[in-house]
Enzyme design. Structure first.
Site, PDB file in Angstrom:
ATOM      1  N   GLY A 311       0.809  -1.211   0.000  1.00  0.00           N
ATOM      2  CA  GLY A 311       0.000   0.000   0.000  1.00  0.00           C
ATOM      3  C   GLY A 311       0.843   1.262   0.000  1.00  0.00           C
ATOM      4  CB  SER A 312      -0.020   4.676   1.100  1.00  0.00           C
ATOM      5  OG  SER A 312      -1.077   4.848   0.198  1.00  0.00           O
ATOM      6  CB  THR A 313       4.327   1.591   3.508  1.00  0.00           C
ATOM      7  OG1 THR A 313       4.199   0.397   2.735  1.00  0.00           O
ATOM      8  CG2 THR A 313       3.366   1.550   4.678  1.00  0.00           C
ATOM      9  CG  ASP A 600      -3.917   4.297   0.543  1.00  0.00           C
ATOM     10  OD1 ASP A 600      -4.696   3.410   0.431  1.00  0.00           O
ATOM     11  OD2 ASP A 600      -2.967   4.192   1.183  1.00  0.00           O
ATOM     12  CD  GLU A 601      -2.626   3.835   1.859  1.00  0.00           C
ATOM     13  OE1 GLU A 601      -3.495   4.051   2.553  1.00  0.00           O
ATOM     14  OE2 GLU A 601      -1.581   4.324   1.993  1.00  0.00           O
TER      15      GLU A 601
END
Length: 605
Positions: A311-313, A600-601
């Site tokens: 994901g957004s990491t 987000d994600e």
């Protein structure tokens, strides 16, 4: 003449009044051939015995000597103590303690009724089972293996004839569930089966000794044979793990998984500068001393072996590269209206904005802004950057089952695949790989080599970004934990911090299940002089599922307690946190939280 001849013959056969021609004794006399046959058979028997004696005592004397010795001579194994597993400070994570085996010679066993009652009670064995073992016969029967040394001394005090207390060891794990996935466990034969116990089996096991003895027909030792061979204990293994940090990380992830009724959870804590692994905690866990009823889900060190779409990491790395190439600056304004990349509609869901600065793209976790920056990056440069961060490469920590993850070759990327990878879909990584990637931001652009063994020579660090780029990104990551960011609940008390949330839908078949998520938070603290990198993942939380609401609070607590344990002084003034709707992590419906993170994600596929 004939008459005279017959008279002489009759006179010759009649001597002293005995008529030989009519004697019954002579009539029953054994024929001469039978006597000769008997003598011949006796002679052959003696020859056979002589041949057998020659065969046994001369030709095959070694073989028969060995067989004879096997009945009266034996070798007793002298067990070696397995090496200890220690944390970075020398605290014991695994140790072998005395645990003798109780055996009996049924032919010699003699006990009074009160002795027998006391014996079966100490052995915790039903009387029927005890009697059945004695009835099996033989000269050696094991009654109980690996009993407590104190119990063995009580049995010795009974002075029961025929009992033998044989030396032995059992493995103990003082940290129990907290360190189980790191340390692993051994089987009944003291051989490593999981974790460090398995990886360093040769070093830990040592070498058994032996002594030769001569026994009588009842199995009693009557003589020592030769010189005994002393056992050599195994060597200790010292880890970089900090047992206190490991314990607190385990407790916090356990509480979070239970609070959110999640499937599982993991925490990784790294020394931001050296790359040493301070904690690898997972829940659910198990007791390493209990080998029964263990399942694969319990045994897996999920932080190392399981891979997920992060994901957004991943977004900070894309933004860092765009900053490094000079395509944008922190205050560059980007149009963040939804747009299409092939069949994919890229948008920020219900948290869309007309425009955001690069700093706000990180703070608000904007998919649109991140994809627009990735479009300006060359496929090769972006692919090589992600690969150099460790994506698609197995971590070299010598741990069994460490996962490689997935990163497709950049030459095969389609525009839509490049877009989704920029916000963490279409590639996979373990939590350990994510944590390591963040060391490149914490170490002013250098990726730290991971180490799990204290004193082990680490691989050289690899430069990914320029120092100024990494320092700029750390400041941008602070926005995530601010009141306007996606994870204000990640802000530690007294310490500056920055990081990135992630809330990835779980893939099922060829699509994604919008009802199942993984919540992430990966970050750094303190910001100006980073000491730790902490990555958190919670699998399938129910109700609240955003990374900023589920994983971020775990990050906060672990950072606070870890930095205090390491003796790092606070770098921020402690203020009372403001109570807002954003902190309502108990809400059963994340959409009902007025200021819920934008996370987000949930990118559209």
């Amino acid at each position: 003449m004939r008459a005279v001849s017959r008279q002489r013959s009759a006179a010759a056969t009649s001597v002293r009044g005995v008529n030989y021609s009519t004697s019954p004794l002579l009539a029953s006399k054994t024929p001469p051939w039978r006597s000769r046959f008997l003598v011949m058979m006796v002679g052959l028997g003696f020859l056979a015995l002589a041949g057998r004696a020659l065969y046994v005592q001369v030709l095959e004397s070694d073989f028969f000597q060995k067989k004879g010795e096997e009945r009266y001579a034996s070798t007793i194994q002298l067990p070696a103590s397995r090496g200890r597993i220690l944390d970075r400070h020398g605290q014991i994570l695994a140790i072998s303690v005395n645990a003798p085996t109780i055996s009996v010679n049924p032919q010699q066993f003699k006990a009074q009724d009160d002795q027998k009652r006391a014996l079966v009670s100490l052995l915790r064995m039903p009387v029927k089972e005890f009697d059945a073992k004695l009835a099996d016969g033989g000269a050696y029967v094991v009654l109980r293996r690996q009993i407590d040394d104190g119990v063995a001394q009580q049995i010795r005090a009974l002075k029961v004839k025929g009992l033998t207390i044989e030396p032995g060891y059992i493995r103990r794990y003082p940290e129990n569930e907290a360190a189980a996935h790191v340390v692993g466990f051994t089987d009944i034969e003291d051989k490593g089966q999981e974790g460090i116990e398995l990886t360093f089996q040769r070093q830990l096991q040592g070498h058994t000794g032996s002594r030769g003895v001569l026994k009588d027909r009842l199995g009693r030792i009557v003589e020592e044979l030769g010189e005994p061979v002393d056992p050599h204990d195994g060597r200790d293994v010292q880890l970089t793990i900090d047992s206190q940090v490991q314990a607190l990380a385990y407790q916090r992830i356990r509480d979070a998984v239970q609070e959110h009724k999640a499937k599982a959870g993991s925490v990784v804590v790294l020394d931001a500068q050296s790359g040493e692994i301070l904690a690898l905690a997972n829940y659910p866990s198990y007791l390493p001393g209990e080998r029964r009823n263990l399942t694969g889900a319990q045994l897996r060190n999920r932080a190392v072996t399981d891979v997920f779409e992060p994901g957004s990491t991943v977004k900070p790395f894309i933004v860092s590269m765009a900053l490094e190439k000079g395509f944008v600056k922190p205050d560059t304004l980007l149009d963040t209206h939804p747009f299409k990349v092939g069949p994919l509609l890229v948008n920020d869901g219900s948290h869309s904005h007309d425009a955001l600065t690069v700093a706000q793209v990180i703070q608000k976790s904007s998919n649109v802004g991140t994809v627009k920056m990735s479009q300006r990056l060359d496929n090769k440069e972006m692919g090589e950057m992600l690969a150099s961060l460790g994506f698609g490469t197995k971590p070299q920590i010598g741990f069994p089952g460490a996962a490689t993850g997935k990163l497709r070759p950049w030459k095969t990327w389609k525009p839509v695949e490049k877009a989704t990878m920029s916000y963490g879909y279409g590639l996979s990584a373990s939590l350990l790989q994510i944590a390591r990637a963040y060391t490149a931001i914490a170490r002013d652009g250098e990726l730290a080599p991971l180490t799990l063994i204290k004193g082990e020579e680490a691989l050289p660090a690899m430069r990914i970004f320029e120092p100024e780029t990494a320092r700029t990104m750390r400041q941008l990551l602070r926005g995530t934990v601010s009141a306007e960011g996606t994870a204000p609940l990640a802000q530690p008390v007294g310490y500056s911090a920055g990081g990135k949330t992630g809330t990835a839908e779980k893939q099922e078949g060829r699509g994604y299940n919008s009802d199942k998520h993984r919540a992430w938070f990966s970050g750094i603290s303190p910001i100006d002089n980073p000491r730790v990198v902490v990555a958190v993942m919670i699998d399938e939380p129910t109700g609240v599922y955003f990374g900023g609401l589920v994983a971020a609070p775990v990050f906060k607590t672990v950072v606070e307690q870890t930095l205090r344990t390491l003796g790092v002084p606070p770098d921020m003034e402690v203020k009372a946190p403001a109570v807002t709707a954003r902190t309502n992590v108990k809400s059963a419906n994340p959409k009902a939280v007025a200021l819920a993170p934008t996370d987000d994600e949930k990118a559209m596929h």
